[in-house]
Design a protein around this motif. Structure first.
Motif, PDB file in Angstrom:
ATOM      1  N   PRO A  26       0.846  -1.272   0.027  1.00  0.00           N
ATOM      2  CA  PRO A  26      -0.061   0.075   0.014  1.00  0.00           C
ATOM      3  C   PRO A  26       0.859   1.130   0.025  1.00  0.00           C
ATOM      4  CG  PRO A  26      -0.091  -1.111   2.200  1.00  0.00           C
ATOM      5  CD  PRO A  26       0.620  -1.952   0.998  1.00  0.00           C
ATOM      6  N   LYS A  27       0.666   2.055  -1.002  1.00  0.00           N
ATOM      7  CA  LYS A  27       1.629   3.175  -0.809  1.00  0.00           C
ATOM      8  C   LYS A  27       0.596   4.625  -1.171  1.00  0.00           C
ATOM      9  CE  LYS A  27       3.779   4.124  -5.030  1.00  0.00           C
ATOM     10  NZ  LYS A  27       4.785   3.749  -5.867  1.00  0.00           N
ATOM     11  N   CYS A  28       1.034   5.469  -1.042  1.00  0.00           N
ATOM     12  CA  CYS A  28       0.279   6.807  -0.932  1.00  0.00           C
ATOM     13  C   CYS A  28       0.499   7.459  -2.236  1.00  0.00           C
ATOM     14  CB  CYS A  28       0.841   8.089   0.124  1.00  0.00           C
ATOM     15  SG  CYS A  28       0.014   9.479   0.082  1.00  0.00           S
ATOM     16  N   ILE A  41      -4.623   5.949  -0.862  1.00  0.00           N
ATOM     17  CA  ILE A  41      -3.870   4.754  -0.454  1.00  0.00           C
ATOM     18  C   ILE A  41      -4.101   3.546  -1.292  1.00  0.00           C
ATOM     19  CG2 ILE A  41      -2.630   3.515   1.224  1.00  0.00           C
ATOM     20  CD1 ILE A  41      -2.555   6.705   1.544  1.00  0.00           C
ATOM     21  N   ARG A  42      -3.449   3.222  -2.015  1.00  0.00           N
ATOM     22  CA  ARG A  42      -3.582   1.741  -3.079  1.00  0.00           C
ATOM     23  C   ARG A  42      -2.368   1.279  -3.204  1.00  0.00           C
ATOM     24  NH1 ARG A  42      -3.139   3.062  -8.326  1.00  0.00           N
ATOM     25  NH2 ARG A  42      -3.401   5.134  -9.039  1.00  0.00           N
ATOM     26  N   TYR A  43      -2.449   0.121  -3.934  1.00  0.00           N
ATOM     27  CA  TYR A  43      -1.252  -0.839  -4.048  1.00  0.00           C
ATOM     28  C   TYR A  43      -0.554  -0.298  -5.279  1.00  0.00           C
ATOM     29  CZ  TYR A  43      -1.715  -3.946  -0.209  1.00  0.00           C
ATOM     30  OH  TYR A  43      -1.821  -4.501   0.933  1.00  0.00           O
ATOM     31  N   GLU A  53       3.152   2.493   2.981  1.00  0.00           N
ATOM     32  CA  GLU A  53       2.061   3.155   3.875  1.00  0.00           C
ATOM     33  C   GLU A  53       1.537   2.239   4.952  1.00  0.00           C
ATOM     34  OE1 GLU A  53       0.695   6.686   3.896  1.00  0.00           O
ATOM     35  OE2 GLU A  53       0.257   5.629   5.833  1.00  0.00           O
ATOM     36  N   LYS A  57      -5.079   3.265   6.232  1.00  0.00           N
ATOM     37  CA  LYS A  57      -5.594   1.709   5.649  1.00  0.00           C
ATOM     38  C   LYS A  57      -5.797   2.175   3.975  1.00  0.00           C
ATOM     39  CE  LYS A  57      -9.567   0.369   7.165  1.00  0.00           C
ATOM     40  NZ  LYS A  57     -11.130   0.019   7.269  1.00  0.00           N
ATOM     41  N   SER A  58      -5.488   0.868   3.180  1.00  0.00           N
ATOM     42  CA  SER A  58      -5.528   1.241   2.156  1.00  0.00           C
ATOM     43  C   SER A  58      -6.978   1.365   1.553  1.00  0.00           C
ATOM     44  CB  SER A  58      -4.732   0.229   1.113  1.00  0.00           C
ATOM     45  OG  SER A  58      -5.608  -0.966   1.312  1.00  0.00           O
ATOM     46  N   ASP A  59      -7.228   2.351   0.666  1.00  0.00           N
ATOM     47  CA  ASP A  59      -8.614   2.476   0.262  1.00  0.00           C
ATOM     48  C   ASP A  59      -9.124   1.477  -0.638  1.00  0.00           C
ATOM     49  OD1 ASP A  59      -9.113   5.308   1.132  1.00  0.00           O
ATOM     50  OD2 ASP A  59      -7.321   5.728   0.019  1.00  0.00           O
ATOM     51  N   SER A  61      -7.639  -2.657  -2.017  1.00  0.00           N
ATOM     52  CA  SER A  61      -6.894  -3.907  -1.465  1.00  0.00           C
ATOM     53  C   SER A  61      -5.937  -4.383  -2.712  1.00  0.00           C
ATOM     54  CB  SER A  61      -7.949  -4.970  -1.222  1.00  0.00           C
ATOM     55  OG  SER A  61      -8.203  -5.792  -2.384  1.00  0.00           O
ATOM     56  N   ARG A 309     -13.576  -1.485   4.347  1.00  0.00           N
ATOM     57  CA  ARG A 309     -13.186  -0.602   3.189  1.00  0.00           C
ATOM     58  C   ARG A 309     -14.515  -0.261   2.591  1.00  0.00           C
ATOM     59  NH1 ARG A 309      -8.932  -4.185   2.119  1.00  0.00           N
ATOM     60  NH2 ARG A 309      -6.904  -3.361   2.143  1.00  0.00           N
TER      61      ARG A 309
END
Lengths: 340, 320, 265
Positions: A26-28, A41-43, A53, A57-59, A61, A309
C-alpha cells in the motif's frame, strides 16, 4: 527468528529482493483520491520502506494485483489466438491480516470453485506474501468478529516499531538476507488487532428468508449503485468479459475481463433484455448475503474479512457493518411473519 | 464637522446617509476567517458601532453606526484582523490603506466542498497580497469549480477552478458512471469507445465530475491546478453583462501577472475626469478596444502549453 | 503446476444455418464430444464477445446452437453463414438427465426461447419412443412469427401430445391461443405422483406453470427447470449467474425444483 533492521538496512534488503521480485505494498498517491488534494492509498510497486504506507488503511486492496481491474486475456486475429503474457518477475505483496485472509477467499473461487482460472493461477504462483503487523484497528474495521485479525500463513512478517523495521521470514533465502542486514531479536511476532471499535454480530440462524425482511427497503433509495463497495472489497472478484477490436485493424483485437459489481446496472442483464434485482435494496441483500451467508454455505467459512473498506468508500455513508447488525432484527421480522 | 471624506473612503470607512456616522468595512480575503477573530469584530460593533454587523455581498463585514471621531480607535482595534489575514498595510494601527480594490471573494473551495478543485481562500489571499492596497476599483472573485457558486462571471476577474482529468484505462471497468455524470451534470464530453472512455478535450470544462464519480480511481485529478479566467463581467447601471472566457487551462502565476498588468493598463487608460476617480475596467476596455487591453494584459505572461486563449473577446449583456 | 486455459475458445465450423424467425436462427456446428441436453456453450465471435448459448440439438458430429438476434454478441453471428466458423468453448453446466424420465409420463412446458434447451430432450423422446410412457409438450410463443422449430413441432406430433399456443392465434386453426399455463389443468396425466415435468421459459411463465403443475399433483421433486442467466465465464468465476449459494453455470442451468424453488435472485 525475528530480525531488527534500520530502515536503511531494510531498503538494502528490498533492493536485493527487487532483483527477483516486483514488490507491491500500500502506498500513498498524493492527491490521487476522489476529491482534490486528498491522498489515495492503494497498491503500487515500492522500492523503499518509506514508500510503504503503514499508518493509513488502503482505500483499495491488494486484489488488483491478482485480479487487475482490467486484464487482457488474449489477443486474436482472424485465425489465431495468443494468450497475453504474464509479468516476468515474481511478486511480493505486503498486506495486513484481513487481506491475507482475503487471499484464501480469492483462491477458493479462482482455484477451486469450478475449473481453476488460468490467469489467476499463473499470477498466484508468483506471489509471496509479507504480513504487515497491525497493532490497532481503524474505526471501521471488524476483523476480530470475522476471525481474520490473525494470520500465520505468511511468507514473511513486517512491522515498523519506533522507526525500526522488524521482520521475520519463513523463506530460507529471505532469512539469509535478514541475517546479513539485520540483527536477530528474540520473540518477534507481528502485532495483531484484538479489539475493534466496530463490532458486528451475524445471527446464527441467518437464512435466505431474510430476503423478505423490510430491512433492505431503505437501500432502494439510499444506495446509488455505484459499485465502490465491490471495487474496494478485497474479496469481490466478479468480472465481465469485453471483446475489443482495434480501430486501425478491424480484424484483430483482444478479449479482456474487467472487474464487475453486483451493485451496478447491467450485472444481471441477459441477452433477451431481462434482468434481475432491479432495486438497489435487492442488490444490497444479494451482496450482504453473499458475504456473510452464501459463500459460507458453499465453502464453510465467511467471505467477508471485516476490513471495512466498503464502509469507508461509500459516498452515501451506507455502512456494511451496520447492515450486518440489523440482520438479527430482520430475522426476527421474517420469523414473526412465519408464525402468523 | 470637518471630515475629508476622500480619506475616509480610502481608509475603508463609508460615508453613510446619517450625518456624523460612518461604517467600517473589514476585508476578509477568500471569505474564510479564524473564529477567534470574531470577538474583535464584536467589540468594535458594541463599543463603537450600533451593536450590529452586516455581512457584505463581497464576504466582508461592515460595522455600522460608528462616529467619525472614533475612526482612529476603530483602526487600532482592527489591527489583529489586518495582521492575521496578512493584509498589506502602510502603517500599523491606521486601518486599511485603501478601499478601491474590493475584498476578494471566494466560494468555500476544496477546504470543504467535494467539488472544489483548489483552495479558493488561499489563492484569494495570494492575490490580495499581490495587489492590495490599491485605489483602483477592481472586483475579483474565485470559485472552486465550474458550478460557479461564487458567481464569478459578475466580476472583473472571475477565476474558475479546473482539474485536468487523468485517465488510467487499465483501472477502468466500463461502469459508465463518469459518462453518465458528464452527460447529465456537465457538458457531455465523454464517450465510450471499445469499453474505455474518450474525453473530448475541447469540450471538457475540467469540472471533475468524472473523477468524483469514478469508483476505481481510473479517473484522477491532475497534480497541476488549472483555471478558467473570465473577464469583465459586471452588474450596474449602463451595461450589465457576464464575464467572457479569456483563458482556459491557465495557471495561477499567469492569472496573478495578468491582474497586475491590468492595473498598469487601467492606470494608463482611465478617464482622468472619471467621477470619484472611478471608472469600471470594462468600460475602459470598451473605449480602448480589446486589442489594446490584451497587449497590456499578456505582457510577460508565460502561459502553460495547454492554455487556450479565446479570441476574439466579445461581450454582450443588456444595454440601457 | 500449470492449468489449462479454459478461456481459450476453439473454432467450430458452421455446417448449416436454419432460420426460424426474423431474429432467431439455429447454427448447426461441427462438434465432436459428449454433450448433455440442457448444457450450454460459451459462443464467441472475436471482436464482439461471448454469450452462453444452450445446446438446442445434438446430432452425429454436430450440435445445434439456437441464437437470438439481440445485443451486439449475437447480431454478428447472423452475418456468418455455412462454411464459416464460430469460436466455442464448453460444454458447461449440468443438463437434463434423460434417464430420470424413463418409463414415466413427462410433461414439458416451454415458453419462447426456452424451447431451445429442452429441444434435445424432446428429440430424445421422439427418437426413443420406448423411453417415455407418454410425453406431453406445451409450447408457447408470442405470435406465429415467433415460433421456433415449427417443422419439428409438426414432426413431434407423431409421437407426443403437442399443444402449440400463441398469445393471439387470429383464428389460425393450427394454433391454440393463450398462455401455456391455461393448458396445464386439462392435460391428461394418468399417474401424477410419478409423472415428471420440465419447465423452461421466462421467469413469470415458469413460476405460474410450476404452480399449475403442482396443483395437478406432480411432486416438487419430479419437476426440473433450466435457468437463463448472464454468464461471462461458464466456470464459476465471473459471478454473474450466482443465485443464493448456487452458480447456475456449475450447479445448473438445470435444477430440480426442490432446489430451484428457494432460489431468490
Amino acid at each position: 527468528m525475528g530480525y531488527r533492521l534500520s530502515t536503511d538496512a531494510m531498503n538494502q534488503v528490498l533492493a536485493e529482493l527487487g532483483k527477483q521480485y516486483a514488490i507491491y505494498a500500500p502506498k500513498c498517491y498524493p492527491g490521487g483520491n476522489t476529491f482534490s488534494e486528498v491522498d489515495c492509498i492503494r497498491y503500487g510497486e515500492v522500492h523503499t520502506v518509506e514508500e510503504i504506507e503503514t499508518e493509513r488503511k488502503s482505500d483499495y486492496s491488494f486484489k488488483e494485483l491478482l485480479l487487475p481491474f482490467s486484464e487482457t486475456l488474449f489477443f486474436f486475429t482472424e485465425n489465431t489466438i495468443q494468450e497475453a503474457s504474464v509479468i516476468e518477475k515474481d511478486m511480493v505483496i505486503f498486506l495486513r491480516s484481513c487481506d491475507l485472509h482475503a487471499v484464501r477467499r480469492l483462491d477458493e473461487i479462482y482455484l477451486r470453485n469450478g475449473l481453476p482460472d488460468f490467469y489467476y493461477q499463473r499470477l498466484r504462483e508468483k506471489v509471496q506474501f509479507v504480513l504487515i503487523g497491525c497493532p490497532a484497528a481503524f474505526d471501521s474495521c471488524f476483523c476480530v468478529d470475522m476471525g481474520t485479525n490473525r494470520s500465520d500463513n505468511y511468507d514473511a512478517a513486517f512491522e515498523l516499531r519506533g522507526g525500526q523495521v522488524y521482520m521475520a521470514a519463513r523463506h530460507p533465502q529471505w532469512e539469509a538476507l535478514l541475517r546479513q542486514y539485520g540483527e536477530p531479536v528474540e520473540g518477534f511476532a507481528p502485532s495483531y488487532v484484538t479489539e475493534t471499535p466496530t463490532r458486528v454480530s451475524i445471527p446464527a440462524d441467518l437464512s435466505p428468508a431474510v430476503a423478505k425482511s423490510t430491512v433492505w427497503d431503505e437501500y432502494d433509495k439510499r444506495c446509488i449503485g455505484c459499485g465502490r463497495c465491490n471495487y474496494a472489497c478485497p474479496t469481490c472478484t466478479c468480472f465481465t468479459m469485453q471483446d475489443i477490436y482495434y480501430t486501425d485493424n478491424a480484424k484483430a483485437g483482444e478479449r479482456r475481463r474487467v472487474a464487475a459489481s453486483c451493485m451496478v446496472d447491467g450485472f444481471t442483464d441477459v441477452a433477451g433484455g431481462g434482468s434481475y434485482r432491479k432495486k438497489h435494496g435487492e442488490r444490497m441483500r444479494f451482496k450482504v448475503l453473499h458475504k456473510v451467508y452464501d459463500f459460507k454455505q458453499r465453502n464453510g467459512y465467511q467471505m467477508c474479512v471485516g476490513c471495512g473498506r466498503c464502509d469507508d468508500v461509500c459516498p452515501e455513508y451506507i455502512s456494511f457493518s451496520a447492515i450486518l447488525n440489523k440482520l438479527e432484527e430482520a430475522m426476527q421480522e421474517v420469523r414473526g411473519d412465519g408464525q402468523q | 464637522m470637518d471630515i475629508n471624506v476622500k480619506q475616509v473612503r480610502k481608509n475603508a470607512f463609508r460615508v453613510t446617509k446619517t450625518r456624523g456616522i460612518t461604517a467600517s468595512r473589514i476585508r476578509i480575503p477568500g471569505g474564510h476567517l479564524d473564529a477567534d477573530l470574531l470577538p474583535v469584530i464584536q467589540r468594535i460593533a458594541q463599543e463603537y458601532g450600533d451593536g450590529s454587523i452586516h455581512l457584505t455581498v463581497r464576504q466582508g463585514v461592515e460595522i455600522p453606526g460608528i462616529r467619525y471621531e472614533d475612526m482612529p480607535q476603530v483602526n487600532q482595534l482592527l489591527q489583529p484582523l489586518i495582521d492575521r489575514m496578512g493584509i498589506n498595510q502602510e502603517e500599523p494601527g491606521t486601518g486599511y490603506s485603501s478601499a478601491g480594490t474590493r475584498n476578494i471573494s471566494a466560494c468555500i473551495g476544496n477546504r470543504v466542498c467535494p467539488y472544489g478543485c483548489y483552495d479558493t481562500t488561499a489563492f484569494a489571499q495570494r492575490i490580495e497580497k499581490a495587489i492590495f492596497p490599491h485605489d483602483l476599483h477592481f472586483k475579483i472573485a474565485l470559485t472552486g469549480c465550474p458550478n460557479d457558486c461564487a458567481k464569478v462571471r459578475l466580476h472583473d476577474f472571475g477565476i474558475i477552478g479546473m482539474t485536468l482529468p487523468q485517465y488510467e484505462k487499465d483501472r477502468c471497468v466500463d461502469c459508465r458512471a463518469c459518462v453518465k455524470a458528464c452527460a447529465k451534470k456537465s457538458v457531455d464530453a465523454l464517450r465510450t469507445v471499445n469499453y474505455k472512455v474518450e474525453r473530448n478535450h475541447e469540450k471538457c470544462i475540467g469540472c471533475g465530475e468524472c473523477v468524483i464519480n469514478c469508483p476505481t480511481r481510473a479517473w484522477t485529478r491532475s497534480q497541476e491546478q488549472y483555471y478558467r479566467l473570465v473577464l469583465f463581467g459586471r452588474t450596474g447601471k449602463r451595461n450589465p453583462r457576464l464575464a467572457v472566457d479569456f483563458i482556459k487551462w491557465v495557471d495561477e502565476e499567469s492569472i496573478l501577472k495578468i491582474i497586475k498588468n491590468t492595473y498598469a493598463y487601467v492606470q494608463a487608460h482611465i478617464d482622468p475626469n472619471a467621477p470619484g476617480g472611478k471608472e469600471h475596467i470594462g468600460y475602459i476596455v470598451d473605449r480602448t478596444g480589446v486589442q489594446e487591453y490584451l497587449k497590456w494584459a499578456l505582457q510577460d505572461v508565460n502561459l502553460p502549453d495547454c492554455a487556450e486563449v479565446s479570441s476574439p473577446l466579445y461581450w454582450s449583456g443588456l444595454h440601457y | 503446476m500449470t492449468v489449462s486455459n479454459e478461456y481459450l475458445s476453439h473454432w467450430a465450423e458452421i455446417r448449416e444455418v436454419i432460420p426460424h424467425t426474423a431474429i432467431e436462427y439455429t447454427f448447426r456446428m461441427a462438434y465432436q464430444g459428449a454433450v448433455q441436453p440442457g448444457q450450454f456453450f460459451q459462443v464467441s465471435i472475436p471482436k464482439y464477445g461471448e454469450a452462453p448459448i444452450s445446446v438446442s440439438g445434438i446430432g452425429e458430429g454436430t450440435i445445434d446452437l439456437t441464437i437470438r438476434r439481440v445485443g451486439r454478441v449475437t447480431n454478428e453471428v447472423f452475418e456468418r453463414y455455412a462454411g464459416e466458423r464460430l469460436f466455442l468453448r464448453g460444454p458447461y453446466g449440468i443438463g437434463f438427465d434423460v434417464e430420470l424420465y424413463r418409463g414415466r409420463e413427462v410433461v414439458i412446458v416451454a415458453g419462447g426461447t426456452g424451447v431451445s434447451p429442452v429441444r434435445p430432450v424432446i428429440e430424445h423422446f421422439y427418437w426413443h419412443p420406448e423411453l417415455g410412457r407418454k410425453v406431453s409438450l406445451i409450447a408457447g410463443f408470442k405470435s406465429r412469427e415467433d415460433i421456433l422449430f415449427a417443422e419439428d413441432f409438426t414432426r413431434w406430433q407423431e409421437q407426443m401430445d403437442v399443444i402449440l399456443t400463441v398469445d393471439n392465434n387470429n383464428g389460425d386453426p393450427d394454433l391454440r391461443q393463450g398462455l401455456v399455463t391455461e393448458y396445464i389443468p386439462a392435460l391428461a396425466i394418468a399417474d401424477p405422483a410419478r409423472a415428471a415435468a420440465i419447465v423452461v421459459g421466462p421467469p413469470a411463465m415458469m413460476r405460474f406453470s410450476i404452480q399449475a403443475l403442482l396443483r395437478r399433483g406432480i411432486a416438487e421433486e419430479n419437476i426440473w427447470v433450466s435457468y437463463e442467466r448472464k454468464m461471462c465465464c461458464g466456470i464459476g468465476k465471473c459471478g454473474h449467474c450466482k443465485i443464493d449459494d448456487v452458480y447456475v453455470c456449475l450447479d445448473g442451468p438445470v435444477f430440480n425444483y426442490t432446489r430451484a424453488k428457494d432460489l431468490a435472485d
